[in-house]
Design a protein around this motif. Structure first.
Motif, PDB file in Angstrom:
ATOM      1  N   THR A  60       1.319  -7.641 -15.935  1.00 22.91           N
ATOM      2  CA  THR A  60       1.308  -6.759 -14.258  1.00 22.91           C
ATOM      3  C   THR A  60       1.754  -4.931 -14.752  1.00 22.91           C
ATOM      4  OG1 THR A  60       1.388  -6.387 -11.833  1.00 22.91           O
ATOM      5  CG2 THR A  60       3.233  -6.993 -13.546  1.00 22.91           C
ATOM      6  N   GLU A  61       1.356  -4.605 -13.611  1.00 24.47           N
ATOM      7  CA  GLU A  61       1.474  -2.620 -13.578  1.00 24.47           C
ATOM      8  C   GLU A  61       3.246  -2.572 -12.634  1.00 24.47           C
ATOM      9  OE1 GLU A  61      -0.795  -0.144 -11.636  1.00 24.47           O
ATOM     10  OE2 GLU A  61      -2.348  -2.236 -10.932  1.00 24.47           O
ATOM     11  N   VAL A  62       3.531  -1.208 -12.517  1.00 21.31           N
ATOM     12  CA  VAL A  62       5.204  -1.016 -12.091  1.00 21.31           C
ATOM     13  C   VAL A  62       4.147   0.348 -10.819  1.00 21.31           C
ATOM     14  CG1 VAL A  62       7.115  -0.271 -11.344  1.00 21.31           C
ATOM     15  CG2 VAL A  62       5.988  -1.798 -13.807  1.00 21.31           C
ATOM     16  N   ILE A  63       4.547   0.250  -9.587  1.00 21.09           N
ATOM     17  CA  ILE A  63       3.854   0.998  -8.659  1.00 21.09           C
ATOM     18  C   ILE A  63       5.386   2.014  -8.212  1.00 21.09           C
ATOM     19  CG2 ILE A  63       2.734   2.269  -6.910  1.00 21.09           C
ATOM     20  CD1 ILE A  63       0.809   0.436  -8.973  1.00 21.09           C
ATOM     21  N   ALA A  64       5.482   2.691  -8.201  1.00 25.73           N
ATOM     22  CA  ALA A  64       6.512   3.801  -7.507  1.00 25.73           C
ATOM     23  C   ALA A  64       6.509   3.659  -6.400  1.00 25.73           C
ATOM     24  CB  ALA A  64       6.973   5.255  -8.324  1.00 25.73           C
ATOM     25  N   CYS A  65       8.026   3.231  -5.605  1.00 21.36           N
ATOM     26  CA  CYS A  65       8.369   3.649  -4.245  1.00 21.36           C
ATOM     27  C   CYS A  65       9.603   3.440  -3.900  1.00 21.36           C
ATOM     28  CB  CYS A  65       7.559   2.035  -3.526  1.00 21.36           C
ATOM     29  SG  CYS A  65       7.927   2.094  -2.290  1.00 21.36           S
ATOM     30  N   ASP A  66      10.104   4.804  -2.844  1.00 22.03           N
ATOM     31  CA  ASP A  66      11.121   4.699  -2.844  1.00 22.03           C
ATOM     32  C   ASP A  66      10.582   3.771  -0.987  1.00 22.03           C
ATOM     33  OD1 ASP A  66      12.993   5.343  -0.543  1.00 22.03           O
ATOM     34  OD2 ASP A  66      13.817   7.490  -2.101  1.00 22.03           O
ATOM     35  N   ALA A  67      11.899   2.620  -1.212  1.00 17.77           N
ATOM     36  CA  ALA A  67      11.179   1.680   0.106  1.00 17.77           C
ATOM     37  C   ALA A  67      12.034   2.762   0.907  1.00 17.77           C
ATOM     38  CB  ALA A  67      11.692   0.627  -0.604  1.00 17.77           C
ATOM     39  N   THR A  68      12.503   3.959   0.627  1.00 16.16           N
ATOM     40  CA  THR A  68      13.049   4.578   2.695  1.00 16.16           C
ATOM     41  C   THR A  68      12.183   5.164   3.067  1.00 16.16           C
ATOM     42  OG1 THR A  68      14.072   6.235   1.478  1.00 16.16           O
ATOM     43  CG2 THR A  68      15.631   4.155   1.875  1.00 16.16           C
ATOM     44  N   LYS A  69      10.481   5.024   1.470  1.00 16.41           N
ATOM     45  CA  LYS A  69       9.461   6.293   2.673  1.00 16.41           C
ATOM     46  C   LYS A  69       8.619   5.437   2.843  1.00 16.41           C
ATOM     47  CE  LYS A  69      11.699  10.090  -0.777  1.00 16.41           C
ATOM     48  NZ  LYS A  69      11.724  10.985  -1.305  1.00 16.41           N
ATOM     49  N   GLU A  70       8.242   6.273   4.387  1.00 16.00           N
ATOM     50  CA  GLU A  70       7.048   5.120   5.104  1.00 16.00           C
ATOM     51  C   GLU A  70       5.923   5.121   3.580  1.00 16.00           C
ATOM     52  OE1 GLU A  70       8.438   6.582   9.032  1.00 16.00           O
ATOM     53  OE2 GLU A  70       6.753   4.827   9.116  1.00 16.00           O
ATOM     54  N   LYS A  71       5.498   6.481   3.575  1.00 15.48           N
ATOM     55  CA  LYS A  71       4.553   7.062   2.656  1.00 15.48           C
ATOM     56  C   LYS A  71       4.157   6.868   1.334  1.00 15.48           C
ATOM     57  CE  LYS A  71       2.340  11.570   0.507  1.00 15.48           C
ATOM     58  NZ  LYS A  71       2.643  11.066  -0.775  1.00 15.48           N
ATOM     59  N   ASP A  72       5.241   6.787   0.455  1.00 22.59           N
ATOM     60  CA  ASP A  72       5.352   5.319  -0.767  1.00 22.59           C
ATOM     61  C   ASP A  72       5.111   4.107  -0.171  1.00 22.59           C
ATOM     62  OD1 ASP A  72       6.235   7.794  -1.840  1.00 22.59           O
ATOM     63  OD2 ASP A  72       8.227   6.639  -2.432  1.00 22.59           O
ATOM     64  N   ILE A  73       5.798   3.590   0.940  1.00 21.39           N
ATOM     65  CA  ILE A  73       5.870   2.281   0.810  1.00 21.39           C
ATOM     66  C   ILE A  73       3.935   2.060   1.505  1.00 21.39           C
ATOM     67  CG2 ILE A  73       5.969  -0.492   2.485  1.00 21.39           C
ATOM     68  CD1 ILE A  73       8.345   1.332   3.066  1.00 21.39           C
ATOM     69  N   GLU A  74       2.983   2.976   2.116  1.00 24.46           N
ATOM     70  CA  GLU A  74       1.890   3.572   2.131  1.00 24.46           C
ATOM     71  C   GLU A  74       1.109   2.729   1.010  1.00 24.46           C
ATOM     72  OE1 GLU A  74       0.214   3.701   5.200  1.00 24.46           O
ATOM     73  OE2 GLU A  74       1.266   3.205   6.669  1.00 24.46           O
ATOM     74  N   GLU A  75       1.726   3.482  -0.054  1.00 24.92           N
ATOM     75  CA  GLU A  75       0.793   3.270  -1.400  1.00 24.92           C
ATOM     76  C   GLU A  75       0.222   3.035  -1.619  1.00 24.92           C
ATOM     77  OE1 GLU A  75       1.075   8.707  -1.504  1.00 24.92           O
ATOM     78  OE2 GLU A  75       2.096   7.696  -3.166  1.00 24.92           O
ATOM     79  N   LEU A  76       1.836   1.821  -1.615  1.00 29.97           N
ATOM     80  CA  LEU A  76       2.098   0.870  -2.496  1.00 29.97           C
ATOM     81  C   LEU A  76       1.226  -0.022  -1.889  1.00 29.97           C
ATOM     82  CD1 LEU A  76       3.636  -0.848  -4.528  1.00 29.97           C
ATOM     83  CD2 LEU A  76       5.777  -1.340  -2.563  1.00 29.97           C
ATOM     84  N   VAL A  77       1.223  -0.546  -0.769  1.00 26.89           N
ATOM     85  CA  VAL A  77       0.153  -1.188   0.244  1.00 26.89           C
ATOM     86  C   VAL A  77      -0.843  -1.648  -0.275  1.00 26.89           C
ATOM     87  CG1 VAL A  77       0.155  -2.410   2.291  1.00 26.89           C
ATOM     88  CG2 VAL A  77       1.710  -2.445   1.855  1.00 26.89           C
ATOM     89  N   GLN A  78      -1.393  -0.211   0.184  1.00 28.92           N
ATOM     90  CA  GLN A  78      -2.978  -0.036  -0.795  1.00 28.92           C
ATOM     91  C   GLN A  78      -3.061   0.226  -1.433  1.00 28.92           C
ATOM     92  OE1 GLN A  78      -4.848   0.921   1.717  1.00 28.92           O
ATOM     93  NE2 GLN A  78      -4.434   2.206   3.116  1.00 28.92           N
ATOM     94  N   THR A  79      -2.240   0.354  -2.972  1.00 24.98           N
ATOM     95  CA  THR A  79      -2.386  -0.454  -3.809  1.00 24.98           C
ATOM     96  C   THR A  79      -2.910  -2.136  -4.384  1.00 24.98           C
ATOM     97  OG1 THR A  79      -0.837   1.428  -4.943  1.00 24.98           O
ATOM     98  CG2 THR A  79      -1.938  -0.109  -6.468  1.00 24.98           C
TER      99      THR A  79
END
Ligand SMILES: NC(=O)c1ccc[n+]([C@@H]2O[C@H](COP(=O)([O-])OP(=O)(O)OC[C@H]3O[C@@H](n4cnc5c(N)ncnc54)[C@H](O)[C@@H]3O)[C@@H](O)[C@H]2O)c1
Length: 279
Positions: A60-79
């Motif tokens: 699989t792959e690793v997606i960077a995400c700081d879980a305190t940042k909603e923008k990062d979580i948005e990008e992760l969930v979109q991916t």
């Protein structure tokens, strides 16, 4: 031994830093059980840890995400949505207290750090669930788990402001569990794990003594990271569909003990050695 418990299921696993991490064990077992998932961690932890090695193992792959940042979580969930469509499970295995790191005791907390502790270790859970819900990213009967600790209910020396974070984390599981369950049949639980020697665990003051104590107090002994992963897998599987809004103890029985023979024997020995005859 694998049982194909997660065959066809898709997910996201937060918090694998190195091979001691509880999330690392969960990822290995989820892969063995037939799941496909994204791994994620902060950019710093991705650099300092060994998550790429885990990604290779789990194809699989690793997606960077700081879980305190909603923008990062948005990008992760979109991916995740682009890759899998809707998903079935999410593991929140995230904890950090700057006050613990800086060895500030509970009566002398730095309040900026306190905010960070709560944001990283508890509010991030709310943020993740909130983004998942906003994008309708979970399949019906999906399962979301966060990892907690008995310090949410009982005072344990040295656990500091992480105890407050765990209380909040467990409350979020109940409050959001009601809403997400009612609207989309998604279940949300916390698993309250024994003290475990991981990078986060080793930050707890007196972790060696604490692990020895809980080992002696628990009829089944401490639960390991690998055993915790087994429990997470069952909670992600269809075998636990009606379990939600719970804090589930995975601690060898520790949370319901008062005093065990093994702990009492050790306690008495120490009183003997010091020449204290009070007992
Ligand atoms: N080790 C124990 O004794 C124990 C006991 C009970 C519960 N837990 C809980 O288990 C979970 C996992 O911890 P662990 O023991 O495997 O240790 P660990 O150090 O391996 O994992 C903690 C993870 O949190 C990640 N993290 C920190 N800040 C983050 C952020 N802003 N965004 C995203 N990720 C972030 C770290 O990068 C790391 O991967 C934590 O919630 C911890 O409190 C641990």
């Amino acid at each position: 031994m694998a049982y194909n418990l997660l065959k066809g299921k898709k997910g996201i696993i937060f918090g694998a830093l190195n091979d001691m991490s509880i999330a690392w064990h969960v990822a290995e077992k989820a892969y063995e059980e037939g799941a496909e998932f994204l791994l994620t961690n902060t950019p710093v932890s991705m650099r300092l840890g060994e998550i790429d090695e885990l990604a290779k193992k789990c194809h699989t792959e690793v997606i960077a995400c700081d879980a305190t940042k909603e923008k990062d979580i948005e990008e992760l969930v979109q991916t995740a949505i682009e890759k899998y469509g809707k998903i079935d499970f999410v593991l929140h295995s995230i904890g950090m207290s700057p006050n613990v790191r800086k060895k500030l005791s509970y009566d002398k907390l730095n309040y900026d750090y306190y905010h960070k502790t709560l944001d990283i270790s508890a509010m991030s859970f709310h943020k993740v669930i909130s983004v998942l819900k906003k994008h309708d990213a979970m399949n019906d009967w999906g399962s979301i788990i966060a990892l907690s600790y008995v310090a949410a209910q009982r005072t344990l020396y040295g656990y500091n402001d992480m105890a407050d974070a765990k209380s909040l984390l467990e409350s979020i599981a109940r409050s959001f569990g009601y809403i997400y369950g009612r609207e989309s049949k998604v279940r949300i639980n916390t698993i309250s794990q024994s003290p475990t020697m991981t990078t986060a665990g080793s930050g707890i003051k007196g972790i060696d003594g604490l692990m020895d104590f809980t080992e002696r107090m628990s009829p089944l002994g401490n639960a390991t990271a690998s055993e915790c992963a087994d429990y997470c897998i069952t909670m992600f599987s269809d075998l636990t569909k009606k379990v939600t809004m719970q804090n589930l103890y995975h601690d060898g029985g520790f949370s319901n003990m008062g005093m065990s023979l093994r702990a009492m024997t050790q306690y008495n020995k120490s009183l003997n050695v010091s020449g204290n005859k009070e007992w």
